[in-house]
Design a protein around this motif. Structure first.
Motif, PDB file in Angstrom:
ATOM      1  N   ASP A 181     -39.641  21.427  -5.657  1.00 29.55           N
ATOM      2  CA  ASP A 181     -41.095  21.570  -5.627  1.00 29.55           C
ATOM      3  C   ASP A 181     -41.562  22.946  -5.178  1.00 29.55           C
ATOM      4  OD1 ASP A 181     -41.711  18.828  -6.388  1.00 29.55           O
ATOM      5  OD2 ASP A 181     -40.905  18.270  -4.433  1.00 29.55           O
ATOM      6  N   LEU A 182     -40.663  23.742  -4.607  1.00 32.89           N
ATOM      7  CA  LEU A 182     -41.003  25.094  -4.154  1.00 32.89           C
ATOM      8  C   LEU A 182     -39.760  25.969  -4.213  1.00 32.89           C
ATOM      9  CD1 LEU A 182     -42.895  27.195  -2.689  1.00 32.89           C
ATOM     10  CD2 LEU A 182     -41.991  26.261  -0.542  1.00 32.89           C
ATOM     11  N   ILE A 183     -39.940  27.192  -4.735  1.00 30.09           N
ATOM     12  CA  ILE A 183     -38.879  28.194  -4.695  1.00 30.09           C
ATOM     13  C   ILE A 183     -39.468  29.460  -4.094  1.00 30.09           C
ATOM     14  CG2 ILE A 183     -37.285  29.642  -5.999  1.00 30.09           C
ATOM     15  CD1 ILE A 183     -37.127  27.491  -8.116  1.00 30.09           C
ATOM     16  N   MET A 184     -38.837  29.955  -3.025  1.00 34.04           N
ATOM     17  CA  MET A 184     -39.232  31.208  -2.402  1.00 34.04           C
ATOM     18  C   MET A 184     -38.117  32.234  -2.627  1.00 34.04           C
ATOM     19  SD  MET A 184     -41.121  30.002   1.116  1.00 34.04           S
ATOM     20  CE  MET A 184     -42.011  31.568   1.167  1.00 34.04           C
ATOM     21  N   ILE A 185     -38.498  33.427  -3.077  1.00 30.33           N
ATOM     22  CA  ILE A 185     -37.513  34.452  -3.408  1.00 30.33           C
ATOM     23  C   ILE A 185     -37.868  35.754  -2.698  1.00 30.33           C
ATOM     24  CG2 ILE A 185     -36.357  35.712  -5.260  1.00 30.33           C
ATOM     25  CD1 ILE A 185     -37.344  33.551  -7.204  1.00 30.33           C
ATOM     26  N   ASP A 186     -36.983  36.200  -1.828  1.00 29.92           N
ATOM     27  CA  ASP A 186     -37.150  37.469  -1.121  1.00 29.92           C
ATOM     28  C   ASP A 186     -35.811  38.188  -1.165  1.00 29.92           C
ATOM     29  OD1 ASP A 186     -37.530  39.591   0.558  1.00 29.92           O
ATOM     30  OD2 ASP A 186     -38.376  38.435   2.208  1.00 29.92           O
ATOM     31  N   THR A 187     -35.624  38.996  -2.202  1.00 30.05           N
ATOM     32  CA  THR A 187     -34.314  39.599  -2.446  1.00 30.05           C
ATOM     33  C   THR A 187     -34.387  41.112  -2.644  1.00 30.05           C
ATOM     34  OG1 THR A 187     -34.534  38.948  -4.783  1.00 30.05           O
ATOM     35  CG2 THR A 187     -33.251  37.492  -3.334  1.00 30.05           C
ATOM     36  N   GLU A 188     -35.442  41.731  -2.125  1.00 32.39           N
ATOM     37  CA  GLU A 188     -35.529  43.187  -2.056  1.00 32.39           C
ATOM     38  C   GLU A 188     -35.327  43.878  -3.400  1.00 32.39           C
ATOM     39  OE1 GLU A 188     -36.515  44.498   0.866  1.00 32.39           O
ATOM     40  OE2 GLU A 188     -36.590  42.426   1.570  1.00 32.39           O
ATOM     41  N   LEU A 194     -43.906  28.908  -7.078  1.00 35.38           N
ATOM     42  CA  LEU A 194     -43.027  30.046  -6.843  1.00 35.38           C
ATOM     43  C   LEU A 194     -43.689  31.019  -5.874  1.00 35.38           C
ATOM     44  CD1 LEU A 194     -42.009  30.846 -10.547  1.00 35.38           C
ATOM     45  CD2 LEU A 194     -40.768  29.397  -8.932  1.00 35.38           C
ATOM     46  N   VAL A 195     -42.933  31.496  -4.905  1.00 31.33           N
ATOM     47  CA  VAL A 195     -43.391  32.558  -4.006  1.00 31.33           C
ATOM     48  C   VAL A 195     -42.386  33.692  -4.135  1.00 31.33           C
ATOM     49  CG1 VAL A 195     -43.984  33.221  -1.661  1.00 31.33           C
ATOM     50  CG2 VAL A 195     -44.420  30.879  -2.441  1.00 31.33           C
ATOM     51  N   ILE A 196     -42.841  34.831  -4.651  1.00 29.97           N
ATOM     52  CA  ILE A 196     -41.936  35.904  -5.044  1.00 29.97           C
ATOM     53  C   ILE A 196     -42.370  37.217  -4.398  1.00 29.97           C
ATOM     54  CG2 ILE A 196     -40.933  37.153  -6.997  1.00 29.97           C
ATOM     55  CD1 ILE A 196     -41.766  34.738  -8.761  1.00 29.97           C
ATOM     56  N   GLU A 197     -41.394  37.954  -3.890  1.00 25.46           N
ATOM     57  CA  GLU A 197     -41.695  39.250  -3.289  1.00 25.46           C
ATOM     58  C   GLU A 197     -42.075  40.264  -4.364  1.00 25.46           C
ATOM     59  OE1 GLU A 197     -39.798  42.345  -0.055  1.00 25.46           O
ATOM     60  OE2 GLU A 197     -38.431  41.318  -1.423  1.00 25.46           O
ATOM     61  N   PHE A 198     -43.253  40.867  -4.212  1.00 24.31           N
ATOM     62  CA  PHE A 198     -43.717  41.979  -5.040  1.00 24.31           C
ATOM     63  C   PHE A 198     -43.953  43.147  -4.091  1.00 24.31           C
ATOM     64  CE2 PHE A 198     -44.147  38.916  -8.278  1.00 24.31           C
ATOM     65  CZ  PHE A 198     -44.478  39.524  -9.476  1.00 24.31           C
ATOM     66  N   HIS A 199     -42.889  43.828  -3.726  1.00 18.19           N
ATOM     67  CA  HIS A 199     -42.974  44.810  -2.649  1.00 18.19           C
ATOM     68  C   HIS A 199     -43.605  46.111  -3.121  1.00 18.19           C
ATOM     69  CE1 HIS A 199     -41.845  47.428   0.661  1.00 18.19           C
ATOM     70  NE2 HIS A 199     -41.617  46.339   1.372  1.00 18.19           N
ATOM     71  N   ARG A 200     -44.695  46.491  -2.448  1.00 18.34           N
ATOM     72  CA  ARG A 200     -45.374  47.754  -2.710  1.00 18.34           C
ATOM     73  C   ARG A 200     -45.484  48.552  -1.424  1.00 18.34           C
ATOM     74  NH1 ARG A 200     -48.098  43.898  -5.850  1.00 18.34           N
ATOM     75  NH2 ARG A 200     -48.435  44.503  -8.032  1.00 18.34           N
ATOM     76  N   THR A 201     -45.543  49.853  -1.573  1.00 17.64           N
ATOM     77  CA  THR A 201     -45.881  50.715  -0.451  1.00 17.64           C
ATOM     78  C   THR A 201     -47.103  51.528  -0.835  1.00 17.64           C
ATOM     79  OG1 THR A 201     -44.515  52.561  -1.212  1.00 17.64           O
ATOM     80  CG2 THR A 201     -43.450  50.903   0.190  1.00 17.64           C
ATOM     81  N   PHE A 202     -47.685  52.220   0.135  1.00 13.90           N
ATOM     82  CA  PHE A 202     -48.863  53.042  -0.150  1.00 13.90           C
ATOM     83  C   PHE A 202     -48.536  54.103  -1.194  1.00 13.90           C
ATOM     84  CE2 PHE A 202     -51.579  56.747   0.644  1.00 13.90           C
ATOM     85  CZ  PHE A 202     -52.831  56.166   0.560  1.00 13.90           C
ATOM     86  N   ASN A 203     -47.339  54.653  -1.112  1.00 13.28           N
ATOM     87  CA  ASN A 203     -46.955  55.734  -2.025  1.00 13.28           C
ATOM     88  C   ASN A 203     -46.340  55.248  -3.328  1.00 13.28           C
ATOM     89  OD1 ASN A 203     -47.773  57.831  -0.271  1.00 13.28           O
ATOM     90  ND2 ASN A 203     -45.876  57.610   0.905  1.00 13.28           N
ATOM     91  N   SER A 230     -49.209  37.356   1.747  1.00 13.70           N
ATOM     92  CA  SER A 230     -49.000  38.533   2.586  1.00 13.70           C
ATOM     93  C   SER A 230     -49.203  39.743   1.693  1.00 13.70           C
ATOM     94  CB  SER A 230     -47.589  38.535   3.185  1.00 13.70           C
ATOM     95  OG  SER A 230     -46.625  38.733   2.162  1.00 13.70           O
ATOM     96  N   LYS A 231     -48.922  40.926   2.208  1.00 16.98           N
ATOM     97  CA  LYS A 231     -49.084  42.133   1.403  1.00 16.98           C
ATOM     98  C   LYS A 231     -48.100  42.191   0.248  1.00 16.98           C
ATOM     99  CE  LYS A 231     -50.911  45.011   5.149  1.00 16.98           C
ATOM    100  NZ  LYS A 231     -50.705  46.239   5.964  1.00 16.98           N
ATOM    101  N   VAL A 232     -47.005  41.449   0.347  1.00 16.24           N
ATOM    102  CA  VAL A 232     -45.947  41.593  -0.658  1.00 16.24           C
ATOM    103  C   VAL A 232     -45.536  40.291  -1.327  1.00 16.24           C
ATOM    104  CG1 VAL A 232     -45.020  43.638   0.462  1.00 16.24           C
ATOM    105  CG2 VAL A 232     -44.116  41.409   1.069  1.00 16.24           C
ATOM    106  N   ASP A 233     -45.925  39.144  -0.826  1.00 20.08           N
ATOM    107  CA  ASP A 233     -45.452  37.865  -1.371  1.00 20.08           C
ATOM    108  C   ASP A 233     -46.541  37.202  -2.200  1.00 20.08           C
ATOM    109  OD1 ASP A 233     -42.838  37.875  -0.194  1.00 20.08           O
ATOM    110  OD2 ASP A 233     -43.800  37.469   1.738  1.00 20.08           O
ATOM    111  N   GLN A 234     -46.272  37.106  -3.504  1.00 22.78           N
ATOM    112  CA  GLN A 234     -47.246  36.559  -4.445  1.00 22.78           C
ATOM    113  C   GLN A 234     -46.885  35.111  -4.800  1.00 22.78           C
ATOM    114  OE1 GLN A 234     -49.436  37.743  -8.705  1.00 22.78           O
ATOM    115  NE2 GLN A 234     -47.762  39.003  -7.910  1.00 22.78           N
ATOM    116  N   VAL A 235     -47.917  34.274  -4.895  1.00 22.20           N
ATOM    117  CA  VAL A 235     -47.739  32.856  -5.205  1.00 22.20           C
ATOM    118  C   VAL A 235     -48.099  32.611  -6.668  1.00 22.20           C
ATOM    119  CG1 VAL A 235     -48.408  30.494  -4.634  1.00 22.20           C
ATOM    120  CG2 VAL A 235     -48.330  32.242  -2.831  1.00 22.20           C
TER     121      VAL A 235
END
Length: 234
Positions: free
Chosen positions: A154-161, A182-191, A224-229
């Motif tokens: 029912d839920l998959i969380m993925i945080d694999t850099e 699904l909760v997936i890391e979409f990692h962004r920085t300011f730059n 969060s700033k990086v985790d998209q649902v």
């Protein structure tokens, strides 16, 4: 390179490796063990009526895994078999509904190189191990999520850099069958808002967005700033 071992450190009652990052957090009274729980609880309450099985890919020290174990009937947690995972097992030793799998998750069954050591920091990389596309690091086992045939997901969380697209490709059958949130890391920085962590694997965050949507999903929110649902399209 041999196995890299570090001393243990008590961080807000959790066992972690004695990493300067966690000592700095403690000195600054920053407790990351509860990050995003409030936001995620809203997602679960509003979009996951059946809470049978949650999957936590990249479970690290088990901070979020423990929360999931209090909400779902069963939790499957995945990460590479190293001293970080040993701490995770210790932290989750009383969570009887959590199954910890000592391997990475990707788009193939086999082995993968990882980054045990940070040359910049002259110690283990601050966030543990990541897949090394240069194939120069320590080798660990990796499998597809589909190969486990886990029921009632029912839920998959993925945080694999940055390795998220590979994880999803190896989980397509599971996703299409069970249609979990699904909760997936979409990692962004300011730059770098385009491919901060994904570039080394040959794709951008826009590519990842398009791929997730092609599986029949729509973006719901960020917790969060990086985790998209993502939730299945109606």
């Amino acid at each position: 390179m041999g196995q890299i071992l570090m001393e243990k450190y008590d961080y807000y009652g959790w066992q972690v490796l004695d990493d300067p990052m966690y000592r700095r957090f403690a000195d600054d009274n920053i407790d990351v063990t509860t990050e995003d729980i409030k936001e995620m609880s809203k997602i679960i309450n509003n979009h996951i009526p059946k809470r049978r099985t949650a999957i936590d890919i990249g479970c690290h020290y088990g901070f979020f895994t423990k929360y999931l174990s209090s909400v779902f009937d069963n939790v499957h947690a995945f990460d590479f078999p190293n001293d970080v995972l040993k701490c995770c097992r210790h932290n989750l030793r009383q969570c009887k509904n959590v199954t910890i799998h000592a391997n990475g998750i990707g788009d193939t069954n086999g082995q993968v190189h990882t980054t045990d050591w940070s040359k910049k920091h002259k110690r283990r990389a601050p966030l543990g191990m990541h897949v090394d596309p240069k194939n120069s690091g320590r080798i660990y086992p990796i499998k597809t999520l589909d190969s486990f045939a886990i029921p009632h997901v029912d839920l998959i969380m993925i945080d694999t850099e940055g390795y998220e697209k590979h994880v999803l490709k190896g989980a397509e059958s599971t996703i299409k069958k069970h249609k979990p949130v699904l909760v997936i890391e979409f990692h962004r920085t300011f730059n770098n808002k385009i491919d901060n962590l994904t570039k080394k694997f040959g794709y951008t965050l826009a590519d990842l967005q398009t791929y997730v949507e092609s599986l029949g999903y729509r973006s719901l929110a960020y917790i969060s700033k990086v985790d998209q649902v993502f939730v299945p399209k109606a």
